[in-house]
Design a protein around this motif. Structure first.
Motif, PDB file in Angstrom:
ATOM      1  N   LYS A  68       0.831  -1.208   0.000  1.00 29.26           N
ATOM      2  CA  LYS A  68       0.000   0.000   0.000  1.00 29.26           C
ATOM      3  C   LYS A  68       0.862   1.254   0.000  1.00 29.26           C
ATOM      4  O   LYS A  68       0.538   2.235  -0.654  1.00 29.26           O
ATOM      5  CB  LYS A  68      -0.931   0.006   1.211  1.00 29.26           C
ATOM      6  CG  LYS A  68      -2.051  -0.995   1.111  1.00 29.26           C
ATOM      7  CD  LYS A  68      -2.982  -0.911   2.302  1.00 29.26           C
ATOM      8  CE  LYS A  68      -4.091  -1.928   2.201  1.00 29.26           C
ATOM      9  NZ  LYS A  68      -5.009  -1.832   3.330  1.00 29.26           N
ATOM     10  N   MET A  69       1.970   1.191   0.706  1.00 30.13           N
ATOM     11  CA  MET A  69       2.865   2.339   0.766  1.00 30.13           C
ATOM     12  C   MET A  69       3.485   2.597  -0.606  1.00 30.13           C
ATOM     13  O   MET A  69       3.535   3.745  -1.069  1.00 30.13           O
ATOM     14  CB  MET A  69       3.965   2.099   1.793  1.00 30.13           C
ATOM     15  CG  MET A  69       4.866   3.258   2.021  1.00 30.13           C
ATOM     16  SD  MET A  69       5.924   2.844   3.408  1.00 30.13           S
ATOM     17  CE  MET A  69       7.195   4.033   3.195  1.00 30.13           C
ATOM     18  N   ILE A  70       3.934   1.536  -1.262  1.00 30.42           N
ATOM     19  CA  ILE A  70       4.519   1.681  -2.593  1.00 30.42           C
ATOM     20  C   ILE A  70       3.480   2.203  -3.573  1.00 30.42           C
ATOM     21  O   ILE A  70       3.758   3.091  -4.381  1.00 30.42           O
ATOM     22  CB  ILE A  70       5.111   0.340  -3.071  1.00 30.42           C
ATOM     23  CG1 ILE A  70       6.346  -0.001  -2.240  1.00 30.42           C
ATOM     24  CG2 ILE A  70       5.465   0.384  -4.544  1.00 30.42           C
ATOM     25  CD1 ILE A  70       6.887  -1.388  -2.467  1.00 30.42           C
ATOM     26  N   LEU A  71       2.253   1.671  -3.501  1.00 29.01           N
ATOM     27  CA  LEU A  71       1.181   2.136  -4.371  1.00 29.01           C
ATOM     28  C   LEU A  71       0.899   3.624  -4.127  1.00 29.01           C
ATOM     29  O   LEU A  71       0.708   4.382  -5.071  1.00 29.01           O
ATOM     30  CB  LEU A  71      -0.083   1.309  -4.149  1.00 29.01           C
ATOM     31  CG  LEU A  71      -1.281   1.658  -5.008  1.00 29.01           C
ATOM     32  CD1 LEU A  71      -0.951   1.426  -6.486  1.00 29.01           C
ATOM     33  CD2 LEU A  71      -2.474   0.821  -4.613  1.00 29.01           C
ATOM     34  N   GLY A  72       0.903   4.039  -2.873  1.00 29.15           N
ATOM     35  CA  GLY A  72       0.688   5.446  -2.544  1.00 29.15           C
ATOM     36  C   GLY A  72       1.785   6.333  -3.090  1.00 29.15           C
ATOM     37  O   GLY A  72       1.520   7.418  -3.627  1.00 29.15           O
ATOM     38  N   ILE A  73       3.027   5.877  -2.965  1.00 31.20           N
ATOM     39  CA  ILE A  73       4.157   6.661  -3.476  1.00 31.20           C
ATOM     40  C   ILE A  73       4.073   6.778  -4.991  1.00 31.20           C
ATOM     41  O   ILE A  73       4.253   7.872  -5.551  1.00 31.20           O
ATOM     42  CB  ILE A  73       5.497   6.018  -3.045  1.00 31.20           C
ATOM     43  CG1 ILE A  73       5.687   6.199  -1.536  1.00 31.20           C
ATOM     44  CG2 ILE A  73       6.667   6.624  -3.804  1.00 31.20           C
ATOM     45  CD1 ILE A  73       6.850   5.408  -0.968  1.00 31.20           C
ATOM     46  N   LEU A  74       3.780   5.658  -5.662  1.00 38.62           N
ATOM     47  CA  LEU A  74       3.672   5.689  -7.123  1.00 38.62           C
ATOM     48  C   LEU A  74       2.508   6.565  -7.579  1.00 38.62           C
ATOM     49  O   LEU A  74       2.634   7.319  -8.546  1.00 38.62           O
ATOM     50  CB  LEU A  74       3.523   4.273  -7.680  1.00 38.62           C
ATOM     51  CG  LEU A  74       4.752   3.384  -7.568  1.00 38.62           C
ATOM     52  CD1 LEU A  74       4.422   1.976  -8.060  1.00 38.62           C
ATOM     53  CD2 LEU A  74       5.905   3.962  -8.340  1.00 38.62           C
ATOM     54  N   SER A  75       1.393   6.487  -6.876  1.00 41.54           N
ATOM     55  CA  SER A  75       0.239   7.319  -7.219  1.00 41.54           C
ATOM     56  C   SER A  75       0.564   8.791  -7.026  1.00 41.54           C
ATOM     57  O   SER A  75       0.215   9.639  -7.858  1.00 41.54           O
ATOM     58  CB  SER A  75      -0.969   6.950  -6.365  1.00 41.54           C
ATOM     59  OG  SER A  75      -1.343   5.621  -6.594  1.00 41.54           O
ATOM     60  N   GLY A  76       1.244   9.111  -5.941  1.00 39.42           N
ATOM     61  CA  GLY A  76       1.635  10.500  -5.691  1.00 39.42           C
ATOM     62  C   GLY A  76       2.609  11.018  -6.727  1.00 39.42           C
ATOM     63  O   GLY A  76       2.503  12.155  -7.195  1.00 39.42           O
ATOM     64  N   ALA A  77       3.558  10.162  -7.116  1.00 40.51           N
ATOM     65  CA  ALA A  77       4.522  10.555  -8.138  1.00 40.51           C
ATOM     66  C   ALA A  77       3.824  10.783  -9.474  1.00 40.51           C
ATOM     67  O   ALA A  77       4.126  11.745 -10.187  1.00 40.51           O
ATOM     68  CB  ALA A  77       5.609   9.492  -8.284  1.00 40.51           C
ATOM     69  N   ALA A  78       2.874   9.913  -9.806  1.00 44.13           N
ATOM     70  CA  ALA A  78       2.140  10.062 -11.061  1.00 44.13           C
ATOM     71  C   ALA A  78       1.304  11.341 -11.046  1.00 44.13           C
ATOM     72  O   ALA A  78       1.265  12.087 -12.035  1.00 44.13           O
ATOM     73  CB  ALA A  78       1.259   8.854 -11.313  1.00 44.13           C
ATOM     74  N   ALA A  79       0.648  11.603  -9.924  1.00 49.66           N
ATOM     75  CA  ALA A  79      -0.153  12.824  -9.818  1.00 49.66           C
ATOM     76  C   ALA A  79       0.739  14.061  -9.904  1.00 49.66           C
ATOM     77  O   ALA A  79       0.397  15.038 -10.581  1.00 49.66           O
ATOM     78  CB  ALA A  79      -0.941  12.820  -8.510  1.00 49.66           C
ATOM     79  N   GLY A  80       1.879  14.024  -9.239  1.00 49.47           N
ATOM     80  CA  GLY A  80       2.815  15.152  -9.300  1.00 49.47           C
ATOM     81  C   GLY A  80       3.335  15.376 -10.708  1.00 49.47           C
ATOM     82  O   GLY A  80       3.451  16.526 -11.171  1.00 49.47           O
ATOM     83  N   ALA A  81       3.639  14.291 -11.409  1.00 53.71           N
ATOM     84  CA  ALA A  81       4.114  14.419 -12.790  1.00 53.71           C
ATOM     85  C   ALA A  81       3.025  14.994 -13.680  1.00 53.71           C
ATOM     86  O   ALA A  81       3.291  15.851 -14.538  1.00 53.71           O
ATOM     87  CB  ALA A  81       4.566  13.055 -13.315  1.00 53.71           C
ATOM     88  N   ALA A  82       1.796  14.542 -13.471  1.00 55.33           N
ATOM     89  CA  ALA A  82       0.684  15.046 -14.283  1.00 55.33           C
ATOM     90  C   ALA A  82       0.464  16.539 -14.035  1.00 55.33           C
ATOM     91  O   ALA A  82       0.300  17.319 -14.977  1.00 55.33           O
ATOM     92  CB  ALA A  82      -0.583  14.263 -13.980  1.00 55.33           C
TER      93      ALA A  82
END
Length: 88
Positions: free
Chosen positions: A5-19
């Motif tokens: 869940k932590m990795i998924l959260g980090i990846l989701s945050g990174a994707a949102a930040g990139a977008a």
């Protein structure tokens, strides 16, 4: 599961930040949207690929353990059948 869940959260945050970063980039909106769509498709493909690899790996491990347990079970049955033939 917490690490997943932590990795998924980090990846989701990174994707949102990139977008968000790409939305504020000094390029045309159409180009930016195309880049976002392309990147999201790449990430989805990679994620599906990794998930399928994980599922295959788990399936192979399950089959291996199942086979080992069957073999041990057969050996135990054979040894028990041999013990029944002892004459007192």
């Amino acid at each position: 599961m917490k690490a997943g869940k932590m990795i998924l959260g980090i990846l989701s945050g990174a994707a949102a930040g990139a977008a968000v970063g790409m939305l504020f980039a000094p390029k045309k909106g159409a180009d930016t949207r195309k880049r976002i769509a392309d990147r999201s498709n790449e990430y989805m493909y990679e994620t599906k690929s990794k998930f399928n690899d994980l599922a295959d790996n788990l399936s192979h491990r399950y089959d291996s353990v199942k086979s080992k347990m069957r073999n041990k079970s057969k050996k135990m049955e054979a040894s028990l059948d041999g013990d029944d033939k002892i004459i007192y």
